[in-house]
Design an enzyme around this catalytic site. Structure first.
Site, PDB file in Angstrom:
ATOM      1  N   GLY A  18       0.822  -1.187   0.000  1.00  0.00           N
ATOM      2  CA  GLY A  18       0.000   0.000   0.000  1.00  0.00           C
ATOM      3  C   GLY A  18       0.856   1.237   0.000  1.00  0.00           C
ATOM      4  O   GLY A  18       2.045   1.204  -0.330  1.00  0.00           O
ATOM      5  N   GLY A  19       0.264   2.358   0.378  1.00  0.00           N
ATOM      6  CA  GLY A  19       0.983   3.610   0.342  1.00  0.00           C
ATOM      7  C   GLY A  19       2.057   3.728   1.393  1.00  0.00           C
ATOM      8  O   GLY A  19       3.000   4.505   1.246  1.00  0.00           O
ATOM      9  N   VAL A  23       3.239  -6.097   3.048  1.00  0.00           N
ATOM     10  CA  VAL A  23       2.938  -7.222   3.923  1.00  0.00           C
ATOM     11  C   VAL A  23       3.490  -8.484   3.276  1.00  0.00           C
ATOM     12  O   VAL A  23       3.321  -8.707   2.078  1.00  0.00           O
ATOM     13  CB  VAL A  23       1.414  -7.371   4.137  1.00  0.00           C
ATOM     14  CG1 VAL A  23       1.136  -8.495   5.125  1.00  0.00           C
ATOM     15  CG2 VAL A  23       0.814  -6.070   4.621  1.00  0.00           C
ATOM     16  N   LYS A  38       4.174  -7.005   8.697  1.00  0.00           N
ATOM     17  CA  LYS A  38       3.952  -5.709   8.058  1.00  0.00           C
ATOM     18  C   LYS A  38       5.232  -4.892   8.194  1.00  0.00           C
ATOM     19  O   LYS A  38       5.708  -4.643   9.291  1.00  0.00           O
ATOM     20  CB  LYS A  38       2.832  -4.945   8.755  1.00  0.00           C
ATOM     21  CG  LYS A  38       1.434  -5.262   8.295  1.00  0.00           C
ATOM     22  CD  LYS A  38       0.461  -4.266   8.913  1.00  0.00           C
ATOM     23  CE  LYS A  38      -0.951  -4.492   8.413  1.00  0.00           C
ATOM     24  NZ  LYS A  38      -1.888  -3.490   8.950  1.00  0.00           N
ATOM     25  N   ASP A 132     -12.244   1.044  10.576  1.00  0.00           N
ATOM     26  CA  ASP A 132     -12.093   0.694   9.164  1.00  0.00           C
ATOM     27  C   ASP A 132     -12.576  -0.727   8.900  1.00  0.00           C
ATOM     28  O   ASP A 132     -11.936  -1.492   8.178  1.00  0.00           O
ATOM     29  CB  ASP A 132     -10.636   0.847   8.724  1.00  0.00           C
ATOM     30  CG  ASP A 132     -10.489   0.846   7.198  1.00  0.00           C
ATOM     31  OD1 ASP A 132     -11.452   1.245   6.516  1.00  0.00           O
ATOM     32  OD2 ASP A 132      -9.422   0.458   6.700  1.00  0.00           O
TER      33      ASP A 132
END
Length: 733
Positions: A18-19, A23, A38, A132
């Site tokens: 991701g940004g 992972v 991570k 989230d």
């Protein structure tokens, strides 16, 4: 040190990026026990804000202890890198199951909701709000277990913050930036439950502003769900937090009462049976299945190896292996004040549990749709869409962009190169938006920040070529010009990871390619008034790019080459907009390099069809040709192709402000059409038998001849078409 790894672990498979980080699936070198790690990107190690958020994620995860929440094993921070080591869950994301299943049975959907609520209840008991919850953050296993993952956006209950989360599931109070409470998570879980049981999200919109309005004001569409569960949906999606259940635990009690009354005492057993079958079948197809059952479920101590010089939290002691029910000494060490969090992509590890699957079904329980189980340990190349959501500051803006992500590459280094190449258009777009905002002082009219949006379409996903188109847009007043709606492409060699350039495919001189392209635009790329530009539309300047993104880009689909022309960037007037043209491989076969043609496969070697003449539109000067033009007009409406709409209806705008006014008014119409209307436009038919001659080079089409057109798109009781040059154009008397 981008390649820094936690000592004592061996990386097996990249699982996502991701940004903020990546992972990986790894195993403890000594015991072989799998873990998910991570890693924060190295570029953020000097960013105290990002480091603090990464530490907070570990701290939040450490607070929660539940079989329904992924376990934290340790947090590692050294001068060379930061990482969160956690349980490798044997399962697949709820999103994966929803993609295969569509709408679930009420029992299966209720089972998912119950497990999620139990995980959220544990978080709430620890004073934590997830913020989230979404299908990607729920892992479902063949062992009849579900686990809540990714606490990257979690906060302490009662904390207020800027609106943050996944827009499709955000509670009204989140949109307003109010304090996070357990009711915030209950709302998101109920939205996902709605999607499980109906196959659709409760609120669907093409832009963030409309979605915000629907979540904050529109009534929940509970009538779309089975009647017995509507009361749960109404409660969980109440607009006011105080009207929702007091806690996730209280909601579980309400859920069980409804489920037993509507579906019987064994509702949960039936729900889990279906979920476990699907999870098992999908796990068997995972590239991670190479681990095998013995490794993935191996019990025993997982001993963290220390590093010279220290710096690793919990560098000694044991960690109980995945699925064995404890955190061991290393986990206990995290409570000693050394924890330190972050927001990275909501991608968590999925470790394979089994290779051979036995599905048991009862006489009243149909087997799930067949999924071919893997019969070999070799990983299969897989290309799928993921979403990168990230917020930036100085200038302030955020992004929500789809991108293609590759797993299962035979060579891990090639896999990394592939994913870097497929992410590059997103990175370039971020730089472009940042550059566009940097010199601008004015604010958004609603006080919000600009939102950069992107959708991706995987046109070819291997085995030898991967080609993806990215369509970018802006939800912004500041960057509201049409030039900010554009496309980019990325084509890579799936065997080497190298980017494939147009020059490598067609050679350094693209003049012949331009000629083939012009044959599909007989009136020119924008009305025939830009002959010099038309002749050089694929020149080197176009392919090199302007403003951070190419003005012309090329992608490769199953049947032909797709050319994307940003005409404004190429020097045409703003009204010309963008244009997409697909040229069949047969028309380009002699121009494509033999090496690349071999990678594309048989489609690229098809014989060339009769190419349309550059001087003729191919439309017949009769009723049949007029009917075909009207059909194309509605197809252009359905595709939201402003350039085609204004070209087809050109005479209607000659005294109405010209092309600019045409595009403006059609933009308003397209913005008002629902997805159903747009889909209907693509199916409109026209009865040529009802078209009548109405004068020299003119025909009249009664409304009855146009079948299936949505009400908002009708042009009038009678439509006139005028023959102009070599085609019929919609004419306004």
């Amino acid at each position: 040190m981008q390649n820094w790894a936690v000592p004592g672990f061996t990386e097996i498979e990249p699982l996502g990026e991701g940004g903020f980080g990546r992972v990986v699936l790894a195993k403890h070198t000594e015991s072989g026990t799998p873990v998910a790690i991570k890693y924060l990107f190295a570029r953020y190690l000097t960013d105290e804000g990002q480091l603090a958020r990464f530490r907070q994620e570990a701290w939040m995860l450490r607070r929660v202890t539940s079989p329904h929440v992924v376990k934290l094993y340790e947090f590692v921070e050294t001068p060379h890198g930061a990482a969160i080591v956690m349980e490798a869950v044997s399962g697949v994301s709820l999103r994966s199951i929803m993609t295969v299943e569509g709408a679930m049975s009420p029992e299966a959907a209720l089972t998912v909701l119950k497990g999620s609520l139990l995980g959220l209840a544990a978080a709430h008991a620890a004073g934590t709000v997830h913020r989230d919850y979404k299908p990607d953050n729920v892992l479902v296993g063949p062992d009849r277990q579900s686990k809540l993952v990714d606490f990257g956006l979690a906060v302490l209950a009662g904390a207020a913050d800027a609106p943050i989360g996944s827009p499709a599931y955000m509670a009204p109070e989140q949109w307003a930036g109010h304090a996070a409470t357990p009711a915030t998570d209950v709302y998101a879980a109920t939205c996902v439950f709605f999607q499980c049981v109906t196959g659709n999200r409760p609120f669907r919109a093409q832009d963030t502003a409309t979605l915000r309005t629907m979540h904050t004001s529109a009534a929940a569409p509970v009538d779309e769900a089975p009647e017995p569960v509507r009361v749960l949906l109404a409660r969980g999606m109440a607009k006011q937090a105080g009207d929702r259940p007091d806690s996730a635990a209280a909601f579980v009690a309400e859920l069980e009462a409804v489920a037993v009354e509507a579906y019987g005492e064994d509702w949960e057993d039936r729900g889990w049976r279906r979920l476990a079958q699907r999870a098992a079948a999908l796990v068997a197809l995972s590239p991670l299945a190479v681990l095998g059952a013995a490794t993935a479920l191996a019990p025993g101590a997982l001993v963290a190896s220390g590093a010279a010089g220290g710096g690793i939290v919990g560098a000694s002691g044991g960690i109980v292996g995945a699925g064995t029910g404890g955190t061991g000494a290393v986990g206990a060490t995290l409570g000693g004040g050394k924890l330190i969090a972050g927001v990275i992509a909501s991608v968590l590890a999925v470790a394979a549990a089994v290779v051979t699957i036995v599905v048991l079904t009862g006489p009243d329980e149909p087997a799930p749709p067949p999924v071919a189980a893997s019969t070999t340990a070799a990983a299969a190349l897989n290309v799928a869409l993921q979403t990168r959501a990230e917020r930036f500051s100085g200038p302030d803006f955020d992004i929500s962009m789809q991108y293609a992500y590759v797993t299962g590459a035979a060579n891990p280094d090639v896999g990394k190169k592939l994913n870097a190449a497929l992410m590059k258009p997103i990175d370039d777009r971020v730089k472009q938006v940042r550059g566009g905002l940097a010199p601008v002082d004015r604010k958004e009219s609603d006080g919000d920040i600009p939102h950069a949006l992107g959708k991706a379409d995987i046109l070819m996903k291997g085995p030898k070529v991967i080609s993806v188109r990215y369509d970018f847009s802006m939800d912004s007043d500041v960057l509201g010009h049409a030039s900010w709606t554009t496309s980019a492409t990325s084509t890579v060699d799936a065997e080497t990871g190298e980017v494939v350039t147009p020059e490598q495919v067609f050679g350094p001189d693209l003049t012949a390619v331009t000629e083939r392209l012009r044959a599909h635009a007989p009136d020119g790329f924008c009305g025939g008034d830009h002959a010099e530009l038309d002749a050089t539309v694929l020149g080197k300047d176009a392919l090199t790019g302007h403003s951070g993104l190419p003005s012309s880009s090329i992608a490769y689909g199953p049947d032909g080459v797709e050319f994307f022309l940003d005409l404004f960037q190429l020097g045409y007037t703003g009204a010309c907009g963008t244009k997409k043209i697909t040229v069949p491989y047969g028309e380009l076969s002699t121009l494509i390099s033999p090496a690349f043609k071999a990678k594309l496969g048989p489609a690229a070697s098809a014989p060339a069809p009769s190419a349309p003449s550059p001087s003729s539109s191919g439309v017949s000067h009769d009723a049949k040709g007029a009917a075909a033009v009207l059909v194309n007009y509605y197809r252009a409406l359905g595709a939201k192709d402003l350039t085609a709409l204004c070209r087809i209806s050109a005479p209607a705008w000659s005294n109405q402000g010209g092309a600019s006014k045409c595009r403006q008014n059609f933009s308003l119409l397209l913005g008002a059409l629902s997805p159903a209307d747009l889909a209907a436009c693509k199916k409109v038919t026209v009865d040529a038998g009802q078209i009548v001659e109405a004068g020299r080079d003119k025909v009249s089409v009664p409304a009855s001849a146009i079948r299936g057109a949505p009400t908002m798109t009708t042009i009038g009781d009678t439509v006139s078409l005028q023959w102009h040059g070599d085609t019929w154009l919609i004419h306004k008397d």
